[in-house]
Design a protein around this motif. Structure first.
Motif, PDB file in Angstrom:
ATOM      1  N   VAL A 118      32.574  47.225  44.377  1.00 47.04           N
ATOM      2  CA  VAL A 118      31.448  47.713  43.130  1.00 47.04           C
ATOM      3  C   VAL A 118      31.957  46.753  41.852  1.00 47.04           C
ATOM      4  O   VAL A 118      31.262  45.991  41.299  1.00 47.04           O
ATOM      5  N   LEU A 119      33.074  46.836  41.558  1.00 46.33           N
ATOM      6  CA  LEU A 119      33.706  46.433  40.446  1.00 46.33           C
ATOM      7  C   LEU A 119      33.981  44.856  40.481  1.00 46.33           C
ATOM      8  O   LEU A 119      33.773  44.054  39.729  1.00 46.33           O
ATOM      9  N   ALA A 120      34.354  44.416  42.097  1.00 45.54           N
ATOM     10  CA  ALA A 120      34.498  42.835  42.429  1.00 45.54           C
ATOM     11  C   ALA A 120      33.086  42.334  42.157  1.00 45.54           C
ATOM     12  O   ALA A 120      33.205  41.086  41.697  1.00 45.54           O
ATOM     13  N   GLY A 121      32.016  42.889  42.474  1.00 44.47           N
ATOM     14  CA  GLY A 121      30.916  42.333  42.339  1.00 44.47           C
ATOM     15  C   GLY A 121      30.292  42.205  40.587  1.00 44.47           C
ATOM     16  O   GLY A 121      29.814  41.295  40.384  1.00 44.47           O
ATOM     17  N   LEU A 122      30.823  43.265  40.070  1.00 46.64           N
ATOM     18  CA  LEU A 122      30.690  43.090  38.593  1.00 46.64           C
ATOM     19  C   LEU A 122      31.174  41.995  38.046  1.00 46.64           C
ATOM     20  O   LEU A 122      30.835  41.211  37.143  1.00 46.64           O
ATOM     21  N   LEU A 123      32.539  41.655  38.437  1.00 43.30           N
ATOM     22  CA  LEU A 123      33.348  40.497  37.907  1.00 43.30           C
ATOM     23  C   LEU A 123      32.672  39.225  38.458  1.00 43.30           C
ATOM     24  O   LEU A 123      32.594  38.450  37.534  1.00 43.30           O
ATOM     25  N   GLY A 124      32.176  39.366  39.657  1.00 44.67           N
ATOM     26  CA  GLY A 124      31.325  37.966  40.094  1.00 44.67           C
ATOM     27  C   GLY A 124      30.236  37.806  39.230  1.00 44.67           C
ATOM     28  O   GLY A 124      30.182  36.569  38.761  1.00 44.67           O
ATOM     29  N   GLU A 125      29.408  38.536  38.817  1.00 39.32           N
ATOM     30  CA  GLU A 125      28.417  38.420  38.058  1.00 39.32           C
ATOM     31  C   GLU A 125      28.896  37.783  36.650  1.00 39.32           C
ATOM     32  O   GLU A 125      28.051  37.065  36.246  1.00 39.32           O
ATOM     33  N   ALA A 126      29.942  38.742  36.048  1.00 38.21           N
ATOM     34  CA  ALA A 126      30.268  38.056  34.800  1.00 38.21           C
ATOM     35  C   ALA A 126      30.726  36.935  34.736  1.00 38.21           C
ATOM     36  O   ALA A 126      30.742  36.323  33.593  1.00 38.21           O
ATOM     37  N   PHE A 127      31.196  36.132  35.831  1.00 38.35           N
ATOM     38  CA  PHE A 127      31.796  34.847  35.843  1.00 38.35           C
ATOM     39  C   PHE A 127      30.777  33.773  36.433  1.00 38.35           C
ATOM     40  O   PHE A 127      31.246  32.742  36.366  1.00 38.35           O
ATOM     41  N   ALA A 128      29.565  34.445  36.639  1.00 37.45           N
ATOM     42  CA  ALA A 128      28.535  33.489  37.328  1.00 37.45           C
ATOM     43  C   ALA A 128      28.260  32.135  36.757  1.00 37.45           C
ATOM     44  O   ALA A 128      28.199  31.045  37.353  1.00 37.45           O
ATOM     45  N   ASP A 129      28.400  32.043  35.384  1.00 39.93           N
ATOM     46  CA  ASP A 129      28.173  30.990  34.686  1.00 39.93           C
ATOM     47  C   ASP A 129      29.168  30.459  33.959  1.00 39.93           C
ATOM     48  O   ASP A 129      29.215  29.377  33.088  1.00 39.93           O
ATOM     49  N   PHE A 130      30.357  31.065  34.053  1.00 42.45           N
ATOM     50  CA  PHE A 130      31.737  30.537  33.530  1.00 42.45           C
ATOM     51  C   PHE A 130      31.887  29.002  33.682  1.00 42.45           C
ATOM     52  O   PHE A 130      31.766  28.423  34.764  1.00 42.45           O
ATOM     53  N   PRO A 131      32.357  28.399  32.622  1.00 42.19           N
ATOM     54  CA  PRO A 131      32.742  28.892  31.202  1.00 42.19           C
ATOM     55  C   PRO A 131      31.630  28.890  30.307  1.00 42.19           C
ATOM     56  O   PRO A 131      31.752  28.720  29.067  1.00 42.19           O
ATOM     57  N   GLN A 132      30.252  28.739  30.616  1.00 40.15           N
ATOM     58  CA  GLN A 132      29.115  28.939  29.608  1.00 40.15           C
ATOM     59  C   GLN A 132      29.223  30.167  28.806  1.00 40.15           C
ATOM     60  O   GLN A 132      29.555  31.171  29.749  1.00 40.15           O
ATOM     61  N   PRO A 133      29.117  30.162  27.742  1.00 41.10           N
ATOM     62  CA  PRO A 133      29.269  31.434  27.047  1.00 41.10           C
ATOM     63  C   PRO A 133      28.029  32.454  27.410  1.00 41.10           C
ATOM     64  O   PRO A 133      27.228  32.360  27.775  1.00 41.10           O
ATOM     65  N   LEU A 134      28.644  33.784  27.717  1.00 43.39           N
ATOM     66  CA  LEU A 134      27.963  34.890  27.933  1.00 43.39           C
ATOM     67  C   LEU A 134      26.934  35.269  26.747  1.00 43.39           C
ATOM     68  O   LEU A 134      27.390  35.236  25.571  1.00 43.39           O
ATOM     69  N   GLU A 135      25.579  35.440  26.762  1.00 40.26           N
ATOM     70  CA  GLU A 135      24.653  35.920  25.826  1.00 40.26           C
ATOM     71  C   GLU A 135      25.109  37.159  25.243  1.00 40.26           C
ATOM     72  O   GLU A 135      25.490  37.884  26.228  1.00 40.26           O
ATOM     73  N   PRO A 136      24.708  37.652  24.342  1.00 35.49           N
ATOM     74  CA  PRO A 136      24.900  38.856  23.688  1.00 35.49           C
ATOM     75  C   PRO A 136      24.601  39.954  24.644  1.00 35.49           C
ATOM     76  O   PRO A 136      25.384  41.035  24.916  1.00 35.49           O
ATOM     77  N   LEU A 137      23.291  39.870  24.923  1.00 37.33           N
ATOM     78  CA  LEU A 137      22.986  41.154  25.730  1.00 37.33           C
ATOM     79  C   LEU A 137      23.671  40.953  27.206  1.00 37.33           C
ATOM     80  O   LEU A 137      23.664  42.003  27.752  1.00 37.33           O
ATOM     81  N   ALA A 138      23.904  39.999  27.757  1.00 35.99           N
ATOM     82  CA  ALA A 138      24.806  39.916  28.956  1.00 35.99           C
ATOM     83  C   ALA A 138      26.156  40.535  28.657  1.00 35.99           C
ATOM     84  O   ALA A 138      26.588  41.443  29.529  1.00 35.99           O
TER      85      ALA A 138
END
Length: 269
Positions: free
Chosen positions: A117-137
């Motif tokens: 579960v945590l590994a999947g969350l990290l995968g989603e957080a880095f999906a567009d890296f290094p493009q900045p995450l939007e505030p709501l993301a």
């Protein structure tokens, strides 16, 4: 030539993302004022932490707590040779975690674990890296991460309020749909709904099964799908619907609809 590399994005109030790879020694003893929540991508990394040597292997996750000293180096394989390792790391503000939970920052005793579960969350957080995450993301990542940390913590299970602020969620949905073409700031939703960003994230997920950011992405994709079906060029559709560029649109489109925008355009003609 050394293959060691570090890449990171601009720090935001709640979190910062980093990716790195090392062939041997990585870090001397140091500490952060944040949580360090990471995923080992390949290889194995060892580090001294709270009086013991820990090792995280490919696919495993790490949770290092604020102000806890640790170092880092490649783990030796059976032949005594350092094969190197690569990982992703989220540095997360503990105050933001506390706000998301409306309580104290949780302590996770298992610093290294198999946690899909945590590994999947990290995968989603880095999906567009290094493009900045939007505030709501960012809000969505912190809210979900906080929930996972408390689930893994040594705290007693706490009951969550079951009443859902449906009116606030409805106002958020209307606003996100109307403003789907642009990046919406967390403060804007707070003003619209009267809830702080993490309370809204909890209520929104309880009511809709998703986060405000994912909901807005869905509205963008629906509009982009119609534009593409009407013959709009992919790059133009991406710009008109709030995506950073065509590749950004393509990734989200494929994840939502199961085919690329280009293929969809051919099929829709």
């Amino acid at each position: 030539m050394s293959l060691d590399q570090i890449r990171f994005d601009q720090p935001q109030v709640a979190l910062q993302r980093l990716t790195a790879r090392f062939g041997g020694h990585a870090y001397d003893l140091h500490r952060h004022e944040t949580y360090a929540v990471g995923l080992t991508l390949w290889g194995a990394q060892s580090f001294h932490y709270r009086g013991a040597l820990q090792t995280s292997r490919g696919g495993q996750v790490m949770v290092i707590h604020p102000d806890e000293a640790h170092d880092g180096h490649a783990a030796n394989n059976q032949g005594g040779v350092d094969d190197g390792f690569a990982y992703r790391m989220l540095y997360v503000d503990p105050a933001s975690v506390s706000a998301a939970l409306e309580g104290n920052p949780p302590f996770v005793p298992d610093v290294v674990a198999d946690d899909p579960v945590l590994a999947g969350l990290l995968g989603e957080a880095f999906a567009d890296f290094p493009q900045p995450l939007e505030p709501l993301a960012v809000d969505a990542v912190v809210e979900r991460l906080a929930g996972r940390l408390v689930a893994r913590s040594d705290d007693r299970p706490r009951s969550r309020r079951k009443t859902i602020a449906h009116r606030a969620v409805a106002r958020a949905r209307e606003f996100l749909a109307a403003e789907a073409h642009r990046t919406v700031a967390s403060e804007e939703l707070e003003r619209v709904t009267g809830l702080d960003r993490f309370a809204l994230a909890r209520h929104f997920r309880a009511a809709t099964g998703t986060s405000p950011h994912r909901y807005q992405i869905g509205r963008r994709l629906a509009r982009a799908q119609k534009m593409i079906a009407d013959g709009t060029a992919l790059s133009e559709a991406a710009a008109a619907t709030g995506f950073a560029d065509q590749s950004h649109l393509t990734r989200h489109f494929a994840a939502r609809f199961g085919l690329t925008p280009g293929r969809f355009a051919k099929l829709a003609r």
